[in-house]
Design a protein around this motif. Structure first.
Motif, PDB file in Angstrom:
ATOM      1  N   ARG A  68       0.821  -1.216   0.000  1.00 56.20           N
ATOM      2  CA  ARG A  68       0.000   0.000   0.000  1.00 56.20           C
ATOM      3  C   ARG A  68       0.850   1.259   0.000  1.00 56.20           C
ATOM      4  NH1 ARG A  68      -4.505  -1.618   4.564  1.00 56.20           N
ATOM      5  NH2 ARG A  68      -5.518  -3.220   3.314  1.00 56.20           N
ATOM      6  N   CYS A  69       1.944   1.244   0.756  1.00 54.36           N
ATOM      7  CA  CYS A  69       2.723   2.462   0.962  1.00 54.36           C
ATOM      8  C   CYS A  69       3.960   2.568   0.075  1.00 54.36           C
ATOM      9  CB  CYS A  69       3.168   2.551   2.422  1.00 54.36           C
ATOM     10  SG  CYS A  69       1.785   2.684   3.564  1.00 54.36           S
ATOM     11  N   GLY A  70       4.488   1.435  -0.351  1.00 63.99           N
ATOM     12  CA  GLY A  70       5.687   1.463  -1.176  1.00 63.99           C
ATOM     13  C   GLY A  70       6.951   1.675  -0.380  1.00 63.99           C
ATOM     14  N   CYS A  71       6.887   1.462   0.935  1.00 64.82           N
ATOM     15  CA  CYS A  71       8.085   1.598   1.756  1.00 64.82           C
ATOM     16  C   CYS A  71       7.930   0.776   3.029  1.00 64.82           C
ATOM     17  CB  CYS A  71       8.363   3.054   2.109  1.00 64.82           C
ATOM     18  SG  CYS A  71       7.063   3.842   3.082  1.00 64.82           S
ATOM     19  N   VAL A  72       9.069   0.455   3.635  1.00 64.71           N
ATOM     20  CA  VAL A  72       9.121  -0.228   4.919  1.00 64.71           C
ATOM     21  C   VAL A  72      10.216   0.467   5.709  1.00 64.71           C
ATOM     22  CG1 VAL A  72       9.644  -2.399   6.101  1.00 64.71           C
ATOM     23  CG2 VAL A  72       8.376  -2.431   3.975  1.00 64.71           C
ATOM     24  N   PRO A  73       9.935   0.897   6.947  1.00 65.06           N
ATOM     25  CA  PRO A  73      10.978   1.553   7.732  1.00 65.06           C
ATOM     26  C   PRO A  73      12.152   0.602   7.986  1.00 65.06           C
ATOM     27  CG  PRO A  73       8.825   1.868   8.741  1.00 65.06           C
ATOM     28  CD  PRO A  73       8.659   0.871   7.654  1.00 65.06           C
ATOM     29  N   PRO A  74      13.369   1.107   8.033  1.00 66.09           N
ATOM     30  CA  PRO A  74      14.520   0.252   8.289  1.00 66.09           C
ATOM     31  C   PRO A  74      14.530  -0.250   9.732  1.00 66.09           C
ATOM     32  CG  PRO A  74      15.195   2.547   8.248  1.00 66.09           C
ATOM     33  CD  PRO A  74      13.752   2.505   7.849  1.00 66.09           C
ATOM     34  N   GLY A  75      15.230  -1.342   9.964  1.00 63.67           N
ATOM     35  CA  GLY A  75      15.329  -1.898  11.308  1.00 63.67           C
ATOM     36  C   GLY A  75      14.172  -2.819  11.616  1.00 63.67           C
ATOM     37  N   THR A  76      14.182  -3.337  12.855  1.00 64.48           N
ATOM     38  CA  THR A  76      13.145  -4.283  13.252  1.00 64.48           C
ATOM     39  C   THR A  76      11.969  -3.627  13.959  1.00 64.48           C
ATOM     40  OG1 THR A  76      14.365  -4.742  15.275  1.00 64.48           O
ATOM     41  CG2 THR A  76      14.761  -6.209  13.416  1.00 64.48           C
ATOM     42  N   SER A  77      12.111  -2.398  14.370  1.00 66.63           N
ATOM     43  CA  SER A  77      10.999  -1.650  14.973  1.00 66.63           C
ATOM     44  C   SER A  77      11.327  -0.165  14.947  1.00 66.63           C
ATOM     45  CB  SER A  77      10.746  -2.106  16.408  1.00 66.63           C
ATOM     46  OG  SER A  77      11.849  -1.777  17.218  1.00 66.63           O
ATOM     47  N   GLY A  78      10.313   0.647  15.197  1.00 72.85           N
ATOM     48  CA  GLY A  78      10.518   2.093  15.238  1.00 72.85           C
ATOM     49  C   GLY A  78      10.742   2.683  13.863  1.00 72.85           C
ATOM     50  N   ASN A  79      11.471   3.792  13.826  1.00 76.97           N
ATOM     51  CA  ASN A  79      11.796   4.530  12.598  1.00 76.97           C
ATOM     52  C   ASN A  79      10.561   4.989  11.838  1.00 76.97           C
ATOM     53  OD1 ASN A  79      14.643   4.159  12.968  1.00 76.97           O
ATOM     54  ND2 ASN A  79      14.389   2.076  12.225  1.00 76.97           N
ATOM     55  N   GLN A  80       9.523   5.378  12.580  1.00 81.08           N
ATOM     56  CA  GLN A  80       8.259   5.770  11.966  1.00 81.08           C
ATOM     57  C   GLN A  80       8.406   6.946  11.014  1.00 81.08           C
ATOM     58  OE1 GLN A  80       8.796   5.521  15.257  1.00 81.08           O
ATOM     59  NE2 GLN A  80       7.346   4.054  16.092  1.00 81.08           N
ATOM     60  N   GLU A  81       9.314   7.849  11.296  1.00 81.40           N
ATOM     61  CA  GLU A  81       9.458   9.042  10.473  1.00 81.40           C
ATOM     62  C   GLU A  81       9.963   8.719   9.062  1.00 81.40           C
ATOM     63  OE1 GLU A  81      13.235   8.154  12.519  1.00 81.40           O
ATOM     64  OE2 GLU A  81      11.210   8.407  13.274  1.00 81.40           O
ATOM     65  N   MET A  82      10.536   7.549   8.888  1.00 82.95           N
ATOM     66  CA  MET A  82      11.069   7.161   7.581  1.00 82.95           C
ATOM     67  C   MET A  82       9.954   6.777   6.587  1.00 82.95           C
ATOM     68  SD  MET A  82      14.269   7.580   8.029  1.00 82.95           S
ATOM     69  CE  MET A  82      15.104   6.732   6.725  1.00 82.95           C
ATOM     70  N   CYS A  83       8.805   6.361   7.110  1.00 76.16           N
ATOM     71  CA  CYS A  83       7.701   5.932   6.253  1.00 76.16           C
ATOM     72  C   CYS A  83       6.378   6.197   6.975  1.00 76.16           C
ATOM     73  CB  CYS A  83       7.854   4.446   5.916  1.00 76.16           C
ATOM     74  SG  CYS A  83       6.649   3.852   4.729  1.00 76.16           S
ATOM     75  N   PRO A  84       5.898   7.444   6.971  1.00 77.89           N
ATOM     76  CA  PRO A  84       4.686   7.784   7.719  1.00 77.89           C
ATOM     77  C   PRO A  84       3.454   6.997   7.275  1.00 77.89           C
ATOM     78  CG  PRO A  84       5.753   9.771   6.886  1.00 77.89           C
ATOM     79  CD  PRO A  84       6.495   8.600   6.330  1.00 77.89           C
ATOM     80  N   CYS A  85       3.305   6.719   5.996  1.00 78.36           N
ATOM     81  CA  CYS A  85       2.151   5.954   5.513  1.00 78.36           C
ATOM     82  C   CYS A  85       2.121   4.585   6.183  1.00 78.36           C
ATOM     83  CB  CYS A  85       2.226   5.801   3.997  1.00 78.36           C
ATOM     84  SG  CYS A  85       1.059   4.628   3.292  1.00 78.36           S
ATOM     85  N   TYR A  86       3.250   3.935   6.255  1.00 79.49           N
ATOM     86  CA  TYR A  86       3.369   2.606   6.867  1.00 79.49           C
ATOM     87  C   TYR A  86       2.994   2.678   8.338  1.00 79.49           C
ATOM     88  CZ  TYR A  86       5.761  -1.824   8.045  1.00 79.49           C
ATOM     89  OH  TYR A  86       6.069  -3.089   8.485  1.00 79.49           O
ATOM     90  N   TYR A  87       3.494   3.681   9.013  1.00 80.27           N
ATOM     91  CA  TYR A  87       3.276   3.798  10.453  1.00 80.27           C
ATOM     92  C   TYR A  87       1.838   4.169  10.806  1.00 80.27           C
ATOM     93  CZ  TYR A  87       3.847   5.325  15.256  1.00 80.27           C
ATOM     94  OH  TYR A  87       3.719   5.465  16.602  1.00 80.27           O
ATOM     95  N   ASN A  88       1.175   4.946   9.987  1.00 80.01           N
ATOM     96  CA  ASN A  88      -0.155   5.459  10.322  1.00 80.01           C
ATOM     97  C   ASN A  88      -1.311   4.528   9.971  1.00 80.01           C
ATOM     98  OD1 ASN A  88       0.852   7.850  11.423  1.00 80.01           O
ATOM     99  ND2 ASN A  88       0.957   8.813   9.411  1.00 80.01           N
ATOM    100  N   GLN A  89      -1.067   3.385   9.373  1.00 77.00           N
ATOM    101  CA  GLN A  89      -2.157   2.464   9.056  1.00 77.00           C
ATOM    102  C   GLN A  89      -2.625   1.763  10.327  1.00 77.00           C
ATOM    103  OE1 GLN A  89      -2.287   0.110   5.655  1.00 77.00           O
ATOM    104  NE2 GLN A  89      -0.830   1.364   4.508  1.00 77.00           N
ATOM    105  N   THR A  90      -3.954   1.629  10.457  1.00 72.16           N
ATOM    106  CA  THR A  90      -4.510   0.998  11.655  1.00 72.16           C
ATOM    107  C   THR A  90      -5.502  -0.100  11.272  1.00 72.16           C
ATOM    108  OG1 THR A  90      -6.277   2.651  11.765  1.00 72.16           O
ATOM    109  CG2 THR A  90      -4.294   3.075  13.077  1.00 72.16           C
ATOM    110  N   THR A  91      -5.762  -0.993  12.220  1.00 78.28           N
ATOM    111  CA  THR A  91      -6.753  -2.047  12.041  1.00 78.28           C
ATOM    112  C   THR A  91      -8.136  -1.464  12.328  1.00 78.28           C
ATOM    113  OG1 THR A  91      -6.647  -2.757  14.341  1.00 78.28           O
ATOM    114  CG2 THR A  91      -5.098  -3.796  12.806  1.00 78.28           C
ATOM    115  N   HIS A  92      -9.169  -2.281  12.170  1.00 80.44           N
ATOM    116  CA  HIS A  92     -10.527  -1.831  12.487  1.00 80.44           C
ATOM    117  C   HIS A  92     -10.654  -1.502  13.960  1.00 80.44           C
ATOM    118  CE1 HIS A  92     -12.119  -2.649   8.546  1.00 80.44           C
ATOM    119  NE2 HIS A  92     -11.569  -3.848   8.552  1.00 80.44           N
TER     120      HIS A  92
END
Length: 99
Positions: A68-92
């Motif tokens: 959906r976003c075309g990116c994945v933040p680096p590392g195994t967790s965190g780094n939300q600022e690198m890919c805001p679309c990825y970080y801001n997606q939520t479940t129902h």
């Protein structure tokens, strides 16, 4: 008699060939996924989920988010600022979807 044996042999070979072609299509469709922007989501999600306690769930969610976003933040967790679309997606339920 010879014609019927030839017909049956041709029919069997046709089904076998069809099965091989369908199997190849399935293998290719389950290979590494690339998003529309060109990132290899499979490799990016393997890196992102390598320390997950539930790797299958992590890979499935990461793959969806990456597509959906075309990116994945680096590392195994965190780094939300690198890919805001990825970080801001939520479940129902309002929880973060992407690992």
């Amino acid at each position: 008699m010879a014609i019927s044996k030839l017909f049956i042999a041709t029919l069997v070979l046709s089904f076998l060939l069809l099965h091989v072609v369908q199997a190849q299509d399935i293998i290719e469709s389950n290979g590494p996924k690339r998003s529309q922007l060109g990132i290899n989501c499979g490799a990016a999600c393997v890196a992102r989920c390598r320390l997950s306690s539930r790797p299958n769930l992590c890979h499935r969610a990461c793959g969806t988010c990456c597509a959906r976003c075309g990116c994945v933040p680096p590392g195994t967790s965190g780094n939300q600022e690198m890919c805001p679309c990825y970080y801001n997606q939520t479940t129902h339920g309002g929880k973060r979807k992407c690992p």
